[in-house]
Design a protein around this motif. Structure first.
Motif: not given
Length: 67
Positions: A32-38, A41-43, A48-58, A61-65
């Motif tokens: 899946i493309t990052s454009d389809a996910l985001f 939005a930029r974040e 995952h398993r009741a834990q929240e993670y933030r995926l951010r596009c800088t 154009g880099k991805l930070i989890l």
């Protein structure tokens, strides 16, 4: 490789956004493309398993989890 799967995603920006997930890659993982996910939005938050993670596009154009 020929068949595509569809999923429904909702968020505050586009409440009824639908994307196409490409056929699996060589390892069997769906693609899946990052454009389809985001969308516009930029974040986003991944739960995952009741834990929240933030995926951010800088700005570069880099991805930070982060947890």
């Amino acid at each position: 490789m020929g068949q595509n799967r569809r999923f429904q995603r909702t968020n505050d920006i586009e409440p009824s956004f639908t994307d196409t997930v490409s056929a699996a890659d060589a390892h069997g993982a769906p693609r899946i493309t990052s454009d389809a996910l985001f969308g516009s939005a930029r974040e986003l938050v991944v739960v995952h398993r009741a834990q929240e993670y933030r995926l951010r596009c800088t700005k570069n154009g880099k991805l930070i989890l982060t947890k």
